[in-house]
Write a protein that holds these residues in place. Structure first.
Motif, PDB file in Angstrom:
ATOM      1  N   ALA A 222     -28.144  20.251  85.408  1.00  0.00           N
ATOM      2  CA  ALA A 222     -27.105  19.033  84.614  1.00  0.00           C
ATOM      3  C   ALA A 222     -27.998  17.831  84.421  1.00  0.00           C
ATOM      4  O   ALA A 222     -27.794  16.756  85.380  1.00  0.00           O
ATOM      5  N   THR A 223     -28.991  17.445  83.653  1.00  0.00           N
ATOM      6  CA  THR A 223     -29.886  16.305  83.690  1.00  0.00           C
ATOM      7  C   THR A 223     -29.537  15.993  81.818  1.00  0.00           C
ATOM      8  O   THR A 223     -29.635  16.636  81.209  1.00  0.00           O
ATOM      9  N   PRO A 224     -29.622  14.717  81.424  1.00  0.00           N
ATOM     10  CA  PRO A 224     -29.790  14.165  80.100  1.00  0.00           C
ATOM     11  C   PRO A 224     -30.835  14.845  79.742  1.00  0.00           C
ATOM     12  O   PRO A 224     -30.816  14.867  78.124  1.00  0.00           O
ATOM     13  N   SER A 225     -31.962  14.942  80.070  1.00  0.00           N
ATOM     14  CA  SER A 225     -33.042  15.489  79.422  1.00  0.00           C
ATOM     15  C   SER A 225     -33.129  16.768  78.819  1.00  0.00           C
ATOM     16  O   SER A 225     -33.234  17.221  77.806  1.00  0.00           O
ATOM     17  N   TYR A 226     -32.227  17.617  79.649  1.00  0.00           N
ATOM     18  CA  TYR A 226     -32.146  18.929  79.408  1.00  0.00           C
ATOM     19  C   TYR A 226     -31.143  19.208  78.192  1.00  0.00           C
ATOM     20  O   TYR A 226     -31.158  19.856  77.047  1.00  0.00           O
ATOM     21  N   CYS A 227     -30.038  18.154  78.202  1.00  0.00           N
ATOM     22  CA  CYS A 227     -29.134  17.971  77.060  1.00  0.00           C
ATOM     23  C   CYS A 227     -29.720  17.454  75.469  1.00  0.00           C
ATOM     24  O   CYS A 227     -29.260  18.209  74.682  1.00  0.00           O
ATOM     25  N   ASN A 228     -30.603  16.704  75.857  1.00  0.00           N
ATOM     26  CA  ASN A 228     -31.085  16.404  74.738  1.00  0.00           C
ATOM     27  C   ASN A 228     -32.103  17.355  74.018  1.00  0.00           C
ATOM     28  O   ASN A 228     -31.994  17.638  72.889  1.00  0.00           O
ATOM     29  N   TRP A 229     -32.840  18.095  75.061  1.00  0.00           N
ATOM     30  CA  TRP A 229     -33.699  18.978  74.359  1.00  0.00           C
ATOM     31  C   TRP A 229     -32.629  20.262  73.958  1.00  0.00           C
ATOM     32  O   TRP A 229     -33.136  21.003  72.703  1.00  0.00           O
ATOM     33  N   TRP A 230     -31.669  20.757  74.609  1.00  0.00           N
ATOM     34  CA  TRP A 230     -30.557  21.834  74.107  1.00  0.00           C
ATOM     35  C   TRP A 230     -30.149  21.479  72.783  1.00  0.00           C
ATOM     36  O   TRP A 230     -30.247  22.309  71.799  1.00  0.00           O
ATOM     37  N   THR A 231     -29.576  20.144  72.799  1.00  0.00           N
ATOM     38  CA  THR A 231     -28.901  19.855  71.132  1.00  0.00           C
ATOM     39  C   THR A 231     -30.023  19.824  70.237  1.00  0.00           C
ATOM     40  O   THR A 231     -30.032  20.396  69.287  1.00  0.00           O
ATOM     41  N   PHE A 232     -31.318  19.235  70.592  1.00  0.00           N
ATOM     42  CA  PHE A 232     -32.233  19.166  69.569  1.00  0.00           C
ATOM     43  C   PHE A 232     -32.694  20.494  68.971  1.00  0.00           C
ATOM     44  O   PHE A 232     -32.816  20.778  67.774  1.00  0.00           O
ATOM     45  N   PHE A 233     -32.861  21.579  70.062  1.00  0.00           N
ATOM     46  CA  PHE A 233     -33.380  22.865  69.616  1.00  0.00           C
ATOM     47  C   PHE A 233     -32.292  23.581  68.944  1.00  0.00           C
ATOM     48  O   PHE A 233     -32.643  24.369  67.871  1.00  0.00           O
ATOM     49  N   GLU A 234     -31.004  23.370  69.253  1.00  0.00           N
ATOM     50  CA  GLU A 234     -29.897  24.272  68.736  1.00  0.00           C
ATOM     51  C   GLU A 234     -29.701  23.989  67.307  1.00  0.00           C
ATOM     52  O   GLU A 234     -29.664  24.530  66.381  1.00  0.00           O
ATOM     53  N   TYR A 235     -29.546  22.336  67.216  1.00  0.00           N
ATOM     54  CA  TYR A 235     -29.131  22.022  66.093  1.00  0.00           C
ATOM     55  C   TYR A 235     -30.318  22.205  64.847  1.00  0.00           C
ATOM     56  O   TYR A 235     -29.880  22.712  63.860  1.00  0.00           O
ATOM     57  N   SER A 236     -31.585  22.241  65.351  1.00  0.00           N
ATOM     58  CA  SER A 236     -32.567  22.264  64.534  1.00  0.00           C
ATOM     59  C   SER A 236     -32.700  24.020  63.982  1.00  0.00           C
ATOM     60  O   SER A 236     -32.808  24.215  62.771  1.00  0.00           O
ATOM     61  N   ILE A 237     -32.566  24.786  65.000  1.00  0.00           N
ATOM     62  CA  ILE A 237     -32.304  26.387  64.489  1.00  0.00           C
ATOM     63  C   ILE A 237     -31.106  26.497  63.550  1.00  0.00           C
ATOM     64  O   ILE A 237     -31.317  27.355  62.609  1.00  0.00           O
ATOM     65  N   HIS A 238     -30.182  26.029  64.117  1.00  0.00           N
ATOM     66  CA  HIS A 238     -28.764  26.387  63.095  1.00  0.00           C
ATOM     67  C   HIS A 238     -29.122  25.755  61.743  1.00  0.00           C
ATOM     68  O   HIS A 238     -29.018  26.582  60.652  1.00  0.00           O
ATOM     69  N   LEU A 239     -29.767  24.627  61.521  1.00  0.00           N
ATOM     70  CA  LEU A 239     -29.840  23.995  60.197  1.00  0.00           C
ATOM     71  C   LEU A 239     -30.874  24.791  59.490  1.00  0.00           C
ATOM     72  O   LEU A 239     -30.780  24.610  58.081  1.00  0.00           O
ATOM     73  N   ILE A 240     -31.908  25.020  60.163  1.00  0.00           N
ATOM     74  CA  ILE A 240     -33.002  25.785  59.315  1.00  0.00           C
ATOM     75  C   ILE A 240     -32.425  27.145  58.830  1.00  0.00           C
ATOM     76  O   ILE A 240     -32.690  27.226  57.675  1.00  0.00           O
ATOM     77  N   SER A 241     -31.901  27.980  59.671  1.00  0.00           N
ATOM     78  CA  SER A 241     -31.148  29.133  59.184  1.00  0.00           C
ATOM     79  C   SER A 241     -30.368  28.731  58.049  1.00  0.00           C
ATOM     80  O   SER A 241     -30.347  29.531  57.029  1.00  0.00           O
ATOM     81  N   GLU A 242     -29.479  27.700  57.920  1.00  0.00           N
ATOM     82  CA  GLU A 242     -28.463  27.427  57.024  1.00  0.00           C
ATOM     83  C   GLU A 242     -29.408  27.032  55.811  1.00  0.00           C
ATOM     84  O   GLU A 242     -28.831  27.323  54.633  1.00  0.00           O
ATOM     85  N   LEU A 243     -30.225  26.102  55.647  1.00  0.00           N
ATOM     86  CA  LEU A 243     -30.839  25.463  54.651  1.00  0.00           C
ATOM     87  C   LEU A 243     -31.698  26.804  53.944  1.00  0.00           C
ATOM     88  O   LEU A 243     -31.642  26.872  52.909  1.00  0.00           O
ATOM     89  N   LEU A 244     -32.322  27.784  54.795  1.00  0.00           N
ATOM     90  CA  LEU A 244     -32.954  29.041  54.288  1.00  0.00           C
ATOM     91  C   LEU A 244     -31.936  29.860  53.502  1.00  0.00           C
ATOM     92  O   LEU A 244     -32.377  30.087  52.526  1.00  0.00           O
ATOM     93  N   MET A 245     -30.746  29.732  54.028  1.00  0.00           N
ATOM     94  CA  MET A 245     -29.695  30.596  53.229  1.00  0.00           C
ATOM     95  C   MET A 245     -29.627  30.254  51.911  1.00  0.00           C
ATOM     96  O   MET A 245     -29.392  30.659  50.803  1.00  0.00           O
TER      97      MET A 245
END
Length: 313
Positions: A84-107
């Motif tokens: 439960a740390t801000p750095s973990y939340c920053n990393w989690w949202t950065f990585f998940e948002y990026s992966i989701h958008l990459i997949s969507e843009l590719l489609m």
């Protein structure tokens, strides 16, 4: 927050999601690995450009399966974000948002390129056109999300007090979503909304064009090939539309009108639909790759024959 005294008010919902995700994740990983093995054994399959695009999509969804999904799975098991740390939340949202958008843009890009592959395949015979019109757009789809979210999430974070460690993805409480209405709207509408619109319109137009072409051609091999490529795209793109449309509709309404509009529905259900893309798409790829099914059946029959062979003493 003291995790020792924390009580999960949505224990049943979270444990249900945990078991659903685990149940779907394991076979999805196994199928993805088998498809990778198939492509390695059958390199000539990648001569078809549409299969190259499918392989890129599969790699992205596989990365989500093995690197991103463990984070929400861990959250739903515990009932809170850990660590439960801000750095973990920053990393989690950065990585998940990026992966989701990459997949969507590719489609979305593949949906447009499929028109050329079906109706103007000769356009990619030129090496320049191949790199400019086919590979370059796919490369942009992969690099742009990482750059965009790196800047707005990791470069300019808040003080960290806005995160909610009792909610999935730390409450989706990124600074730009909370305090920058323009960036929030741009991300929801332009980044995530416009690809969904492109996927929907491109697939609708493709189906109409193929039906018209069938009537003119009156069957034949070319029609069978076009139909197969169209069915491939419609199947996989339908999953994207199902996963994205509900949360996009609610998210844009929240930013434009009311932040509490269907807030519980959004956080508890619709945002989790996006995980279905990586969990279910490997199953769809089995339908899209008939040679893969034949390869698996051949290996299974060979193993059965090996086991059942009676050796003389």
């Amino acid at each position: 927050m003291d995790m020792k005294t924390f009580e999960d008010s949505k224990f049943v919902l979270h444990r249900t999601k945990f078991f659903i995700l685990i149940t779907l994740q394991i076979p999805a990983i196994i199928i993805s690995l088998l498809i990778f093995a198939f492509f390695i054994k059958h390199r000539t399959t990648l001569n078809a450009l549409q299969n190259q695009a499918l392989l890129i999509l599969l790699i992205v969804t596989f990365v989500e399966l093995v690197a991103d999904l463990p984070m929400p799975i861990n959250y739903y098991y515990l009932g809170y974000v850990s660590p439960a740390t801000p750095s973990y939340c920053n990393w989690w949202t950065f990585f998940e948002y990026s992966i989701h958008l990459i997949s969507e843009l590719l489609m979305a890009t593949i949906s447009i390129q499929r028109h050329a592959l079906i109706f103007s395949p000769n356009i990619f015979q030129s090496r320049l056109n191949l790199y400019v019109l086919y590979y370059a757009p796919l490369a942009i789809c992969v690099t742009y999300p990482f750059i965009f979210y790196f800047i707005i999430i990791l470069i300019a974070p808040c003080d960290g007090t806005q995160w909610d460690f009792t909610s999935n993805m730390c409450g989706y409480a990124n600074c730009y979503l909370l305090y920058d209405k323009f960036l929030g709207m741009f991300d929801w509408a332009a980044n995530n909304g416009s690809p969904v619109v492109v996927i929907m319109l491109a697939n609708l137009a493709l189906v109409i064009r193929v039906i018209r072409h069938k009537r003119r051609q009156q069957g034949g091999y070319s029609w069978k090939k076009q139909r197969r490529m169209t069915v491939q795209l419609v199947l996989i793109s339908s999953l994207y539309l199902f996963a994205w449309l509900p949360s996009l509709t609610i998210g844009v309404t929240q930013i434009m009108n009311s932040p509490i509009f269907l807030a519980n529905i959004q956080t508890d259900y619709t945002l989790d639909f996006m995980y279905l893309i990586s969990l279910l798409s490997p199953w769809i790829y089995i339908k899209l790759l008939p040679d893969f099914k034949r390869w698996i059946l051949k290996k299974v029959r060979r193993d059965e024959l090996t086991r059942n062979t009676v050796r003389p003493t």
